[in-house]
Design an enzyme around this catalytic site. Sequence first.
Site: not given
Length: 271
Positions: A30, A33
């Site tokens: 991600c 993230c």
Amino acid sequence: MSYETNNFQKDVIDRSHEIPVLVDFWAEWCGPCKVLGPVLERLAVAQKDRWAFVKVDTEAHPDLAQQYQIRSIPNVKLFVDGEVASEFAGALPEQAVLQWLDKALPGKHRKTISQAQRLLAEGNLAKAQSLLQGVIAAEPDNQQAKVLLAKSLLYSKPKKALDLVRDIHEDSEFFDLVDTVRIFGRLFHFSDEPEALPDSPVKAHYLAAINYLRSENFDQALENFIDIIQNDRYYDDDGSRKACIAIFKFLGEGNELTRKHRPAFSSALYI
């Protein structure tokens, strides 16, 4: 420093009874993230006395991702006393995270205030007031403690109650109760100085309603204020309507008397 957990129950649920725990649900693949993660880690060091930080890799812990309904990442949840107290999704900038934390983090005196609330509900005013006074001494700007103490003092020391909430304004989350304290205080003033009220055929009735309120006979107070609404709605600047709303807020929407008088109050407004 690694913040990954292998024991969610211990590191998050159990720990959150001692200090709020911020959980970052993330995954290696991600991109956002990886943007948010370093921001949270930096804040975790800077604010280590306010909250603990834990990261949960949703690929390694799909059971936790399912349990906490993680549909997109990054997803950040704040745990307090074993429960999710607040959350956000997406890679927020640092300033936005700081603003969120300021709103989401509970006060350090929350347990004392919760205990005082229970004592107030049980009618143990003296002990509740002692606890609230202690909170205010330690944290003079704690609005929740001030408002609760003011509410508890309304009948014994109305001037002190009004003074406690003097600097709390409409942007406060506790303003509804502040407004109630101020309305009660104003009405009690008229009980002491009835000549301050304008003359009217309903003046005596209005004063009777105030005196019922001051003696904590909420049932009769509401009945009388509602009757005045029906006869002279705008006496004392719509005072009876404001008084009824204040009483409902003081008692709480779930209170038996609130439920009893709400229909008549609503009907009186449209006569």
